[in-house]
Motif scaffolding. Structure first.
Motif, PDB file in Angstrom:
ATOM      1  N   GLY A 299      17.252  32.273  53.234  1.00 54.16           N
ATOM      2  CA  GLY A 299      16.235  32.547  53.953  1.00 54.16           C
ATOM      3  C   GLY A 299      14.962  33.390  53.275  1.00 54.16           C
ATOM      4  N   PHE A 300      15.532  34.000  52.173  1.00 52.88           N
ATOM      5  CA  PHE A 300      14.692  34.728  51.356  1.00 52.88           C
ATOM      6  C   PHE A 300      13.514  33.893  50.744  1.00 52.88           C
ATOM      7  N   ILE A 301      12.371  34.600  50.859  1.00 51.14           N
ATOM      8  CA  ILE A 301      11.009  34.096  50.227  1.00 51.14           C
ATOM      9  C   ILE A 301      10.493  34.571  48.965  1.00 51.14           C
TER      10      ILE A 301
ATOM     11  N   VAL B 289       8.083  34.989  58.267  1.00 55.44           N
ATOM     12  CA  VAL B 289       7.785  36.420  58.981  1.00 55.44           C
ATOM     13  C   VAL B 289       7.709  37.270  57.672  1.00 55.44           C
ATOM     14  N   VAL B 290       7.057  38.379  57.860  1.00 55.71           N
ATOM     15  CA  VAL B 290       7.048  39.297  56.912  1.00 55.71           C
ATOM     16  C   VAL B 290       7.651  40.524  57.379  1.00 55.71           C
ATOM     17  N   GLU B 291       8.683  41.121  56.553  1.00 54.15           N
ATOM     18  CA  GLU B 291       9.384  42.209  56.994  1.00 54.15           C
ATOM     19  C   GLU B 291       8.613  43.464  56.284  1.00 54.15           C
ATOM     20  N   HIS B 292       8.153  44.537  56.963  1.00 52.59           N
ATOM     21  CA  HIS B 292       7.343  45.537  56.545  1.00 52.59           C
ATOM     22  C   HIS B 292       8.245  46.970  56.685  1.00 52.59           C
TER      23      HIS B 292
ATOM     24  N   TYR C 178       6.381  54.215  49.206  1.00 51.81           N
ATOM     25  CA  TYR C 178       6.140  53.064  48.855  1.00 51.81           C
ATOM     26  C   TYR C 178       5.918  52.024  49.820  1.00 51.81           C
ATOM     27  N   LEU C 179       5.539  50.904  49.645  1.00 51.94           N
ATOM     28  CA  LEU C 179       5.422  49.857  50.378  1.00 51.94           C
ATOM     29  C   LEU C 179       6.332  48.606  50.107  1.00 51.94           C
ATOM     30  N   LEU C 180       7.166  48.390  50.912  1.00 48.19           N
ATOM     31  CA  LEU C 180       7.956  47.272  50.987  1.00 48.19           C
ATOM     32  C   LEU C 180       7.595  45.925  51.713  1.00 48.19           C
ATOM     33  N   LEU C 181       7.340  44.961  51.445  1.00 52.44           N
ATOM     34  CA  LEU C 181       6.890  43.421  51.964  1.00 52.44           C
ATOM     35  C   LEU C 181       7.915  42.608  51.577  1.00 52.44           C
ATOM     36  N   VAL C 182       8.788  42.002  52.257  1.00 53.37           N
ATOM     37  CA  VAL C 182       9.623  40.900  52.131  1.00 53.37           C
ATOM     38  C   VAL C 182       9.214  39.649  53.097  1.00 53.37           C
ATOM     39  N   LYS C 183       9.129  38.480  52.518  1.00 54.16           N
ATOM     40  CA  LYS C 183       9.022  37.385  53.291  1.00 54.16           C
ATOM     41  C   LYS C 183      10.245  36.511  53.304  1.00 54.16           C
TER      42      LYS C 183
END
Length: 97
Positions: free
Chosen positions: A35-37, A3-6, A51-56
């Motif tokens: 679980g961090f990618i 999943v992507v956290e936005h 700013y844009l944060l994207l965490v997979k």
């Protein structure tokens, strides 16, 4: 399934350099989480935008129940959250179409 956290990070005007330095310090806290990618934070192209944060993550639970319930998150929060006005809202997205 990953999943992507936005989130859009509305950093207080004039604090961008301080925020970016704090991100560099906070980076290892999230990358060490189970679980961090991947993590990507993008600068706005126009002054005053967020700013844009994207965490997979491997799963929503890895973020919500793992990282957010950890001591690492408390450190992350102390380093970064005082830069935001207002606090960002987080959304999750599944696999690409």
């Amino acid at each position: 399934m990953a999943v992507v956290e936005h989130a859009l990070l509305p950093v207080r005007a004039g604090r961008e350099s301080e925020f970016e330095a704090a991100v560099a310090e906070a980076w290892p806290l999230i990358t060490a989480s189970p679980g961090f990618i991947s993590l990507e934070i993008r600068r706005p192209t126009v002054t005053g935008q967020a700013y844009l944060l994207l965490v997979k993550w491997r799963s929503v639970e890895d973020h919500r129940d793992g990282f957010r319930q950890s001591d690492r998150y408390q450190q992350w929060r102390a380093l970064l959250h005082h830069f935001y006005d207002p606090m960002p809202e987080v959304s999750y997205f599944g696999e690409p179409l």
